[in-house]
Motif scaffolding. Structure first.
Motif, PDB file in Angstrom:
ATOM      1  N   GLU A 253       0.028  -6.635 -10.081  1.00  0.00           N
ATOM      2  CA  GLU A 253       0.798  -5.778 -10.975  1.00  0.00           C
ATOM      3  C   GLU A 253       0.048  -5.488 -12.265  1.00  0.00           C
ATOM      4  N   ILE A 254      -0.622  -6.511 -12.810  1.00  0.00           N
ATOM      5  CA  ILE A 254      -1.364  -6.317 -14.056  1.00  0.00           C
ATOM      6  C   ILE A 254      -2.580  -5.431 -13.818  1.00  0.00           C
ATOM      7  N   PHE A 255      -3.288  -5.683 -12.721  1.00  0.00           N
ATOM      8  CA  PHE A 255      -4.456  -4.864 -12.399  1.00  0.00           C
ATOM      9  C   PHE A 255      -4.051  -3.403 -12.162  1.00  0.00           C
ATOM     10  N   GLY A 256      -2.941  -3.215 -11.510  1.00  0.00           N
ATOM     11  CA  GLY A 256      -2.418  -1.871 -11.283  1.00  0.00           C
ATOM     12  C   GLY A 256      -2.980  -1.189 -10.055  1.00  0.00           C
ATOM     13  N   ASP A 257      -4.237  -0.767 -10.111  1.00  0.00           N
ATOM     14  CA  ASP A 257      -4.813  -0.011  -8.999  1.00  0.00           C
ATOM     15  C   ASP A 257      -5.982  -0.743  -8.342  1.00  0.00           C
ATOM     16  N   HIS A 258      -6.016  -2.063  -8.483  1.00  0.00           N
ATOM     17  CA  HIS A 258      -7.078  -2.852  -7.861  1.00  0.00           C
ATOM     18  C   HIS A 258      -6.703  -3.142  -6.414  1.00  0.00           C
ATOM     19  N   LEU A 259      -7.398  -2.480  -5.504  1.00  0.00           N
ATOM     20  CA  LEU A 259      -7.032  -2.527  -4.093  1.00  0.00           C
ATOM     21  C   LEU A 259      -6.995  -3.943  -3.530  1.00  0.00           C
ATOM     22  N   GLY A 260      -8.035  -4.716  -3.828  1.00  0.00           N
ATOM     23  CA  GLY A 260      -8.112  -6.058  -3.274  1.00  0.00           C
ATOM     24  C   GLY A 260      -6.941  -6.925  -3.670  1.00  0.00           C
ATOM     25  N   SER A 261      -6.391  -6.693  -4.868  1.00  0.00           N
ATOM     26  CA  SER A 261      -5.259  -7.482  -5.339  1.00  0.00           C
ATOM     27  C   SER A 261      -4.024  -7.234  -4.481  1.00  0.00           C
ATOM     28  N   TRP A 262      -3.767  -5.965  -4.179  1.00  0.00           N
ATOM     29  CA  TRP A 262      -2.594  -5.637  -3.365  1.00  0.00           C
ATOM     30  C   TRP A 262      -2.772  -6.127  -1.928  1.00  0.00           C
ATOM     31  N   ILE A 263      -4.002  -6.051  -1.426  1.00  0.00           N
ATOM     32  CA  ILE A 263      -4.265  -6.573  -0.081  1.00  0.00           C
ATOM     33  C   ILE A 263      -4.028  -8.082  -0.061  1.00  0.00           C
ATOM     34  N   ALA A 264      -4.538  -8.786  -1.081  1.00  0.00           N
ATOM     35  CA  ALA A 264      -4.344 -10.238  -1.158  1.00  0.00           C
ATOM     36  C   ALA A 264      -2.866 -10.581  -1.248  1.00  0.00           C
ATOM     37  N   ALA A 265      -2.122  -9.806  -2.051  1.00  0.00           N
ATOM     38  CA  ALA A 265      -0.681 -10.044  -2.167  1.00  0.00           C
ATOM     39  C   ALA A 265       0.002  -9.865  -0.810  1.00  0.00           C
ATOM     40  N   GLY A 266      -0.409  -8.834  -0.084  1.00  0.00           N
ATOM     41  CA  GLY A 266       0.180  -8.604   1.231  1.00  0.00           C
ATOM     42  C   GLY A 266      -0.034  -9.761   2.179  1.00  0.00           C
ATOM     43  N   TRP A 267      -1.257 -10.308   2.177  1.00  0.00           N
ATOM     44  CA  TRP A 267      -1.526 -11.422   3.072  1.00  0.00           C
ATOM     45  C   TRP A 267      -0.840 -12.700   2.610  1.00  0.00           C
ATOM     46  N   ALA A 268      -0.657 -12.844   1.304  1.00  0.00           N
ATOM     47  CA  ALA A 268       0.064 -14.012   0.802  1.00  0.00           C
ATOM     48  C   ALA A 268       1.505 -14.016   1.321  1.00  0.00           C
ATOM     49  N   TYR A 269       2.127 -12.842   1.368  1.00  0.00           N
ATOM     50  CA  TYR A 269       3.479 -12.759   1.933  1.00  0.00           C
ATOM     51  C   TYR A 269       3.446 -12.877   3.456  1.00  0.00           C
ATOM     52  N   PHE A 270       2.366 -12.380   4.040  1.00  0.00           N
ATOM     53  CA  PHE A 270       2.238 -12.447   5.502  1.00  0.00           C
ATOM     54  C   PHE A 270       2.267 -13.890   5.985  1.00  0.00           C
ATOM     55  N   VAL A 271       1.548 -14.782   5.279  1.00  0.00           N
ATOM     56  CA  VAL A 271       1.476 -16.168   5.750  1.00  0.00           C
ATOM     57  C   VAL A 271       2.821 -16.872   5.609  1.00  0.00           C
TER      58      VAL A 271
END
Length: 380
Positions: A253-271
């Motif tokens: 959220e703080i980064f805003g448009d940092h792609l890797g951050s949103w991908i990491a967040a997605g996998w964190a919820y995935f697990v």
């Protein structure tokens, strides 16, 4: 920081205010009082003293500059910029004024304007300008140019903590781990350097040490997105999946448009098995940049889990067309192969995927998920 207000061990402001009660129009006392109030973070008092000064006579450039610093400290960026711009227009276009304006632009999100303000002379004269210039060039994606400039400025401002901290973060992104470690060691007390030390601890497979570093960094700088992401990755490695997802989300959220951050967040919820939220995070990444392979690969995996095999196949094909080494694309392909009964091919692809480095340190998904039974997390 954008100012060099004197910091005294003993509070001066109460004494100065007492003297001003007996001599309320003493301009020297008012000037000292403004500086002391800023130093002691009594910003309302500082602003009141500026008003008192202005009621007596037109403030000189030094007092106008202090007024700009007060506005800056109060997060009134438009007012601060207006003051510093006016000083320049009035002929007081010195290095300090330009740097204060550059800093104002930077903290208000006008990075390109800030970078334009910092010329070579300013960066050579002021170490704080050098550090800010490297941060801005880095944020603009000018990695190689920023590193070349950083090394030049480091020879001038030898071991300046702020510059070393900025260089440590940059060095991580250009995959110079030795330089990142050396620079962080010279500025270990600053939050960016502490964040770098945390990232290096993760690379050394020491999530507990990493967690300590990231917590220290966040205590100093709560809005540090790299520290939030790093702490989430450390929590993930320790099996604290719920906290990991929350932390990584915060960083994204703080980064805003940092792609890797949103991908990491997605996998964190995935697990965690929260596929709905996971999908939302992957879709955010896809909306930011539809040409990023990991977004498509991640969407492919989510669709496989949800049973949308045809849609998964399209996303998988796109991911691997964009990047043959795409981790999530390879994982999706393996899952599709497994669903077709071709377990030998799937096992081989999974093994390749689990050994693929996910960041500059060379850390792999397999290492990051040592304490988990399933799932992946990573940074682009």
């Amino acid at each position: 920081m954008a100012d060099n207000i004197r910091q005294d061990g003993e509070a001066r402001l109460p004494k100065l205010l007492g003297w001003l009660e007996h001599d309320p129009e003493n301009l020297a006392l008012l000037s000292d009082g403004i500086e002391a109030a800023i130093s002691e973070n009594e910003l309302e008092t500082a602003a009141q003293l500026v008003t008192r000064y202005s009621d007596i006579e037109t403030p000189p450039p030094a007092i106008q500059n202090l007024s700009g610093i007060i506005a800056l400290r109060q997060n009134n960026f438009d007012k601060a910029a207006e003051i510093f711009q006016q000083l320049r227009q009035d002929g007081h276009d010195n290095t300090g004024t330009r740097f204060n304006l550059a800093w104002t632009y930077a903290v208000s999100g006008k990075d390109s304007d800030a970078l334009e303000m910092i010329d070579g002379q300013m960066a050579e004269e002021l170490p704080q300008a050098a550090a800010l210039k490297i941060q801005l060039m880095h944020a603009a994606g000018q990695f190689d140019e920023a590193m070349e400039e950083a090394k030049t400025l480091a020879a001038i401002h030898t071991d300046d903590p702020a510059l070393m901290a900025a260089m440590s973060v940059l060095a991580l992104d250009v995959e110079d781990i030795d330089l990142a470690r050396a620079c962080a060691g010279k500025a270990a007390a600053l939050p960016d350097a502490v964040t770098t030390l945390g990232t290096l601890a993760l690379a050394d497979s020491d999530p507990n040490a990493a967690l300590t570093h990231f917590n220290d960094a966040l205590d100093q700088k709560p809005e540090n997105p790299r520290a939030w992401l790093g702490r989430g990755m450390a929590e993930l490695a320790l099996g604290n999946n719920s906290q990991a997802a929350s932390d990584i989300d915060k960083g994204a959220e703080i980064f805003g448009d940092h792609l890797g951050s949103w991908i990491a967040a997605g996998w964190a919820y995935f697990v965690q098995g929260d596929y709905k939220t996971s999908r939302q995070r992957f879709e955010t990444a896809l909306d930011i940049d539809a040409t990023f392979a990991e977004s498509h690969g991640s969407m492919a995996v989510i669709n496989i889990v949800e049973g949308n095999m045809e849609e998964a196949g399209r996303f998988c094909e796109t991911a691997l067309r964009l990047d043959r080494q795409c981790f999530s694309g390879a994982l999706a392909k393996s899952l599709l192969e497994r669903s077709q009964g071709n377990t030998e091919a799937a096992d081989r692809i999974v093994k390749i995927a689990m050994e693929t480095p996910i960041d500059a340190s060379g850390r792999t998904i397999g290492q990051a998920l040592a304490n988990m039974n399933t799932g992946i997390a990573g940074k682009a």
